[in-house]
Design a protein around this motif. Structure first.
Motif, PDB file in Angstrom:
ATOM      1  N   SER A  42      -2.466  -2.895 -17.479  1.00  0.00           N
ATOM      2  CA  SER A  42      -1.045  -2.803 -17.123  1.00  0.00           C
ATOM      3  C   SER A  42      -0.438  -4.151 -17.473  1.00  0.00           C
ATOM      4  CB  SER A  42      -0.856  -2.469 -15.642  1.00  0.00           C
ATOM      5  OG  SER A  42      -1.216  -3.551 -14.827  1.00  0.00           O
ATOM      6  N   ILE A  65       7.566   1.579 -12.756  1.00  0.00           N
ATOM      7  CA  ILE A  65       6.206   1.030 -12.803  1.00  0.00           C
ATOM      8  C   ILE A  65       6.086   0.108 -14.011  1.00  0.00           C
ATOM      9  CG2 ILE A  65       5.134   2.964 -11.568  1.00  0.00           C
ATOM     10  CD1 ILE A  65       4.289   4.107 -14.314  1.00  0.00           C
ATOM     11  N   ASN A 113      -4.742  -6.431 -15.387  1.00  0.00           N
ATOM     12  CA  ASN A 113      -3.322  -6.731 -15.494  1.00  0.00           C
ATOM     13  C   ASN A 113      -3.103  -7.955 -16.386  1.00  0.00           C
ATOM     14  OD1 ASN A 113      -0.842  -8.362 -13.841  1.00  0.00           O
ATOM     15  ND2 ASN A 113      -0.461  -6.272 -14.526  1.00  0.00           N
ATOM     16  N   ALA A 152       1.187  -1.256  -9.316  1.00  0.00           N
ATOM     17  CA  ALA A 152       2.148  -1.977 -10.159  1.00  0.00           C
ATOM     18  C   ALA A 152       2.922  -2.991  -9.317  1.00  0.00           C
ATOM     19  CB  ALA A 152       3.104  -0.994 -10.832  1.00  0.00           C
TER      20      ALA A 152
END
Length: 166
Positions: A42, A65, A113, A152
Motif C-alpha cells: 500500500s 483508502i 507500506n 490504510a
C-alpha cells in the motif's frame, strides 16, 4: 495456522525443528510446512511538491483508502509500488521508500507500506476498471478522510506523524 498439508492434504502435526521451535509437519510428505500467505503493498502517494496525499475509492465503497495491490510472483515490492500506481492512477512514481509492515488477518496478507512521489497531479489517466475515483487531499484533509478503522488509516496516521516531509 495451517491445519492441512498444501501438497497432499494430510492433517499437519506440530513437530520441533531446531532453531525454529514447533512447526507444522506433514508425516506423509515427511516435510515441515511453514505458513503461506499473500503479500501486498500500500502506498502514501505524494504529489510532486510533496504537500498532498492521493486517496482512492474502490469496489463500490464510499470510503477513502490508499492505493494498494498484490505482489506478483517474481516481482519485488518496489516494482509493485510503481506498477500499481501506474495501472490504477496512470502516473509514474519515484523516491519509493519502505515505511512499515503489518499482517492483515482478514485476507491472510502481509501488507508492506511505502511512500512515493508521483510525477504529476494529473488524474486524467485513472483506470476506471481498477478504482472508482481518486482525489488529492492536503495532509490534514487526508487524515480526516481516510477510512476509519482501516489498515490504510493506521499506515497514513503513522506516516503523517513520523515521516511526512517538512
Amino acid at each position: 495456522m495451517m491445519k492441512y498439508c498444501m501438497e497432499c492434504g494430510t492433517r499437519l502435526q506440530m513437530k520441533y525443528l531446531k532453531n525454529e521451535g514447533q512447526v507444522p509437519f506433514c508425516e506423509k510428505c515427511n516435510a515441515y510446512r511453514f505458513p503461506v500467505f499473500s503479500t501486498a503493498v500500500s502506498m502514501e502517494v505524494l504529489n510532486p511538491s510533496r504537500d498532498k496525499e492521493l486517496l482512492i475509492k474502490q469496489y463500490g465503497r464510499d470510503r477513502n483508502i490508499l492505493v494498494a495491490g498484490y505482489i506478483n510472483q517474481g516481482e519485488n515490492a518496489e516494482d509493485t509500488v510503481a506498477r500499481e500506481v501506474k495501472e490504477e492512477i496512470g502516473l509514474s512514481v519515484s523516491e519509493i521508500h519502505f515505511e512499515k509492515s503489518e499482517y492483515f488477518p482478514p485476507s491472510n496478507t502481509l501488507m508492506l507500506n511505502f511512500s512515493c512521489v508521483a510525477e504529476s497531479e494529473d488524474l486524467s489517466l485513472v483506470s476506471k476498471e481498477e478504482i472508482d475515483s481518486c482525489e488529492w487531499f492536503s495532509f490534514e484533509e487526508a487524515a480526516r478522510e481516510i477510512a476509519p478503522g482501516s489498515l490504510a488509516r493506521k499506515f497514513l496516521t503513522r506516516y503523517l506523524a513520523l515521516c511526512r516531509p517538512e
